[in-house]
Design a protein around this motif. Structure first.
Motif, PDB file in Angstrom:
ATOM      1  N   UNK A 204      45.012  51.046  79.917  1.00 35.74           N
ATOM      2  CA  UNK A 204      46.301  51.290  80.145  1.00 35.74           C
ATOM      3  C   UNK A 204      46.475  52.795  80.300  1.00 35.74           C
ATOM      4  N   UNK A 205      45.741  53.742  80.007  1.00 28.54           N
ATOM      5  CA  UNK A 205      45.825  55.218  79.936  1.00 28.54           C
ATOM      6  C   UNK A 205      45.868  55.618  81.522  1.00 28.54           C
ATOM      7  N   UNK A 206      45.086  54.851  82.487  1.00 32.90           N
ATOM      8  CA  UNK A 206      45.014  55.394  83.985  1.00 32.90           C
ATOM      9  C   UNK A 206      45.670  54.201  84.503  1.00 32.90           C
ATOM     10  N   UNK A 207      46.228  53.032  84.261  1.00 33.91           N
ATOM     11  CA  UNK A 207      46.748  52.126  84.897  1.00 33.91           C
ATOM     12  C   UNK A 207      47.366  52.353  85.997  1.00 33.91           C
ATOM     13  N   UNK A 208      48.265  53.363  85.842  1.00 30.10           N
ATOM     14  CA  UNK A 208      49.317  53.582  86.764  1.00 30.10           C
ATOM     15  C   UNK A 208      49.041  55.150  87.546  1.00 30.10           C
ATOM     16  N   UNK A 209      49.193  55.338  88.796  1.00 31.71           N
ATOM     17  CA  UNK A 209      48.799  56.511  89.271  1.00 31.71           C
ATOM     18  C   UNK A 209      50.073  57.196  89.586  1.00 31.71           C
ATOM     19  N   UNK A 210      50.120  58.528  89.002  1.00 29.78           N
ATOM     20  CA  UNK A 210      51.490  59.386  89.136  1.00 29.78           C
ATOM     21  C   UNK A 210      52.056  59.312  90.544  1.00 29.78           C
ATOM     22  N   UNK A 211      51.058  59.376  91.571  1.00 32.02           N
ATOM     23  CA  UNK A 211      51.431  59.329  92.970  1.00 32.02           C
ATOM     24  C   UNK A 211      52.392  57.949  93.487  1.00 32.02           C
ATOM     25  N   UNK A 212      52.303  56.926  92.665  1.00 30.13           N
ATOM     26  CA  UNK A 212      52.996  55.705  93.033  1.00 30.13           C
ATOM     27  C   UNK A 212      54.305  55.749  92.242  1.00 30.13           C
ATOM     28  N   UNK A 246      56.532  66.784  88.317  1.00 27.39           N
ATOM     29  CA  UNK A 246      56.371  67.076  86.937  1.00 27.39           C
ATOM     30  C   UNK A 246      56.394  65.926  86.259  1.00 27.39           C
ATOM     31  N   UNK A 247      57.472  64.885  86.679  1.00 25.53           N
ATOM     32  CA  UNK A 247      57.840  63.741  85.877  1.00 25.53           C
ATOM     33  C   UNK A 247      56.922  62.572  86.215  1.00 25.53           C
ATOM     34  N   UNK A 248      56.536  62.600  87.319  1.00 19.42           N
ATOM     35  CA  UNK A 248      55.650  61.389  87.660  1.00 19.42           C
ATOM     36  C   UNK A 248      54.556  61.263  86.764  1.00 19.42           C
ATOM     37  N   UNK A 249      53.996  62.139  86.005  1.00 17.88           N
ATOM     38  CA  UNK A 249      52.858  61.675  85.151  1.00 17.88           C
ATOM     39  C   UNK A 249      53.256  61.151  83.983  1.00 17.88           C
ATOM     40  N   UNK A 250      54.410  61.648  83.574  1.00 14.35           N
ATOM     41  CA  UNK A 250      55.327  61.157  82.262  1.00 14.35           C
ATOM     42  C   UNK A 250      55.776  59.933  82.570  1.00 14.35           C
ATOM     43  N   UNK A 251      56.356  59.401  83.557  1.00 13.04           N
ATOM     44  CA  UNK A 251      56.640  58.107  83.935  1.00 13.04           C
ATOM     45  C   UNK A 251      55.386  57.286  83.881  1.00 13.04           C
ATOM     46  N   UNK A 252      54.245  57.732  84.521  1.00 11.93           N
ATOM     47  CA  UNK A 252      53.103  56.917  84.788  1.00 11.93           C
ATOM     48  C   UNK A 252      52.550  56.564  83.272  1.00 11.93           C
ATOM     49  N   UNK A 253      52.691  57.568  82.438  1.00 16.88           N
ATOM     50  CA  UNK A 253      52.329  57.179  80.822  1.00 16.88           C
ATOM     51  C   UNK A 253      53.305  56.191  80.036  1.00 16.88           C
ATOM     52  N   UNK A 254      54.546  56.308  80.524  1.00 12.32           N
ATOM     53  CA  UNK A 254      55.480  55.479  80.026  1.00 12.32           C
ATOM     54  C   UNK A 254      55.153  54.087  80.449  1.00 12.32           C
ATOM     55  N   UNK A 255      54.842  53.963  81.755  1.00 10.08           N
ATOM     56  CA  UNK A 255      54.597  52.806  82.328  1.00 10.08           C
ATOM     57  C   UNK A 255      53.297  51.996  81.620  1.00 10.08           C
ATOM     58  N   UNK A 256      52.322  52.886  81.467  1.00 10.17           N
ATOM     59  CA  UNK A 256      51.094  52.432  80.833  1.00 10.17           C
ATOM     60  C   UNK A 256      51.191  51.907  79.424  1.00 10.17           C
ATOM     61  N   UNK A 257      52.282  52.776  78.653  1.00 10.80           N
ATOM     62  CA  UNK A 257      52.597  52.246  77.139  1.00 10.80           C
ATOM     63  C   UNK A 257      53.443  50.698  77.491  1.00 10.80           C
ATOM     64  N   UNK A 258      54.175  50.755  78.442  1.00 11.52           N
ATOM     65  CA  UNK A 258      55.042  49.314  78.449  1.00 11.52           C
ATOM     66  C   UNK A 258      54.055  48.272  78.529  1.00 11.52           C
ATOM     67  N   UNK A 259      52.933  48.375  79.568  1.00 14.92           N
ATOM     68  CA  UNK A 259      52.044  47.422  79.673  1.00 14.92           C
ATOM     69  C   UNK A 259      51.215  47.045  78.415  1.00 14.92           C
ATOM     70  N   UNK A 260      50.954  48.181  77.870  1.00 13.43           N
ATOM     71  CA  UNK A 260      50.227  48.192  76.769  1.00 13.43           C
ATOM     72  C   UNK A 260      50.856  47.071  75.581  1.00 13.43           C
ATOM     73  N   UNK A 261      52.327  47.481  75.410  1.00  9.94           N
ATOM     74  CA  UNK A 261      53.128  46.817  74.435  1.00  9.94           C
ATOM     75  C   UNK A 261      53.141  45.269  74.791  1.00  9.94           C
ATOM     76  N   UNK A 262      53.165  45.090  76.347  1.00 14.36           N
ATOM     77  CA  UNK A 262      53.285  43.647  76.796  1.00 14.36           C
ATOM     78  C   UNK A 262      52.145  42.933  76.279  1.00 14.36           C
ATOM     79  N   UNK A 263      51.011  43.451  76.309  1.00 10.60           N
ATOM     80  CA  UNK A 263      49.554  42.874  76.095  1.00 10.60           C
ATOM     81  C   UNK A 263      49.607  42.565  74.636  1.00 10.60           C
TER      82      UNK A 263
END
Length: 465
Positions: A204-212, A246-263
């Protein structure tokens, strides 16, 4: 209780600081949440659920008693520099009422209700909390340290031992134990995620690319004509110069934790399947949302944007609630649960609660009879100084009464990102007057306490600059 049914088991699962738009099945750009999508397909998904107070502690106190925190003095989180009021254990709570009804119960995860008293003082038989996980983590991974602060970082602890999955594992054990007893049971599972700092583990740590990551609709706010505190928030957090890069990596980590929570939630849902616990009312929701870069902000304080007051909510009760339904009527993610659980389990309850049972809304023809045409949210200030707000949101308009600063009015049809404050427009004066009147009447009925000659001049006489 639904006619002809025995009292159901109850599983309440909550997230902390989860945005409503991160739990939308098949929504473009949303995090991957297949287990919550499955829960929604088997139950009812609410698209207009709201937090009545977007602060952890007061929201969790209201959850237990079904009343707004202003009515019993629970205004702030414990641990701040300000004295904190807390819900008394002598008050009615639905976990105590379940206990009196013969339910066995267990509480797991984030508490936040009282700084000294734990869940067993409010009706739970057993409790496993954040301190238990911290003891496990320090023993199993004594060398792990974090340096990213509130902005987050990858978590070197394996997924199976991260707080999400460790807590889900404890919840499964409690469900198995309680189910074996053969009497009705209740499990409350309160995750601390995805509250900042976000630290996704493993895959989940690299599930989402900040560029996306794409900017939220509220990104790029100029704060023209808005309360001073909003611009100050950026400076207080040190993010006033942040661009989306600057925000995109923070959002990507947030998304990663959301998917981890779902799991982690998936493990709990599969345990219910394995046990054949079909007569179980399962509710998933959150205390409030998270700015996560929207309007250039962190966290949730001093604002009433939908980023923080709108929450996800799903309810599943096989055979009693429709499967795969979507409810677009206004509901409260926490405030409506006390009367809902009371009705589902046939509990004795106080005559006056500030929420409403959602079960009539979800039965055949219920939407046509549902009378709530607006939601109210409140805020009483904390970390950076006292600052009181009261919000009313209808289908189109949101009015925010800022008692010590300029008010806010947003046209949510034309401006879903809430970027343009239209409070001063003469042509909207009648709309503002009506929203103020409705807000005042609800606050008065719900024992808010802001009823005096000075505030009445603001809300009822229009004496507000």
């Amino acid at each position: 209780m639904s006619a002809g049914r025995t009292p159901p088991n109850i599983v309440l699962i909550t997230a902390d600081q989860l945005r409503y738009d991160c739990v939308e099945p098949n929504a473009p750009g949303a995090p991957h949440t297949p287990n919550l999508a499955r829960l929604a397909a088997e139950g009812v998904r609410f698209t207009q659920a709201y937090s009545h107070v977007p602060v952890c502690g007061p929201a969790r106190q209201s959850l237990l008693c079904g009343r707004r925190p202003e009515s019993f003095g629970g205004l702030w989180n414990a641990g701040a520099a300000l004295p904190v009021g807390s819900l008394s254990p002598d008050e009615w709570t639905w976990p105590k009422a379940l206990q009196e009804r013969g339910y066995a119960s267990a509480f797991l995860g984030k508490w936040g209700v009282h700084p000294r008293l734990g869940p067993t003082a409010y009706g739970y038989d057993r409790a496993v909390g954040a301190a238990d996980y911290e003891a496990f983590r320090k023993d199993a991974y004594p060398d792990v340290a974090f340096a990213g602060g509130f902005f987050g970082e990858p978590n070197p602890i394996p997924v199976e031992d991260a707080s999400t999955h460790w807590l889900a594992r404890q919840a499964v054990r409690e469900i198995e134990r309680l189910h074996a007893e053969g009497r009705p049971w209740h499990v409350a599972l309160h995750f601390a995620e995805p509250h900042l700092p976000c630290r996704p583990s493993g895959r989940f740590a690299d599930m989402y690319d900040p560029a996306d990551m794409r900017p939220w609709p509220g990104f790029g706010d100029t704060f023209e004509g808005k309360p001073y505190i909003q611009r100050q928030q950026l400076c207080s957090w040190g993010v006033e110069s942040f661009g989306w890069a600057d925000w995109a990596p923070i959002v990507a980590r947030y998304y990663g934790v959301v998917s981890q929570l779902d799991d982690a939630i998936g493990h709990v849902l599969r345990a219910l399947d394995r046990l054949g616990a079909d007569d179980t009312l399962v509710v998933f929701t959150a205390d409030h949302g998270d700015m996560c870069g929207s309007h250039g902000m962190m966290d949730k304080h001093y604002i009433m944007y939908d980023d923080v007051v709108r929450v996800p909510m799903i309810m599943r009760w096989n055979g009693a609630l429709p499967a795969g339904a979507v409810c677009g009527r206004f509901a409260y993610g926490f405030l409506d649960l006390a009367p809902t659980f009371a009705e589902a389990a046939g509990l004795n309850r106080p005559e006056r609660l500030h929420g409403d049972s959602l079960l009539p809304l979800l039965r055949g023809g219920g939407e046509a009879l549902w009378r709530r045409e607006a939601v109210i949210a409140t805020y009483n200030g904390q970390q950076f100084g006292l600052y009181c707000q009261r919000m009313i949101r209808t289908e189109r308009w949101k009015y925010v009464w800022n008692l010590t600063d300029v008010d806010e009015l947003y046209d949510l049809e034309a401006d879903p990102g809430e970027l343009v404050n239209r409070i001063g427009e003469a042509k909207l004066a009648d709309i503002v007057a009506e929203l103020r009147r409705r807000l005042y009447e609800t606050l008065l009925a719900d024992e808010d306490g802001f009823d005096n000659e000075w505030t009445r001049r603001q809300l009822l006489a229009g004496r507000k600059l």
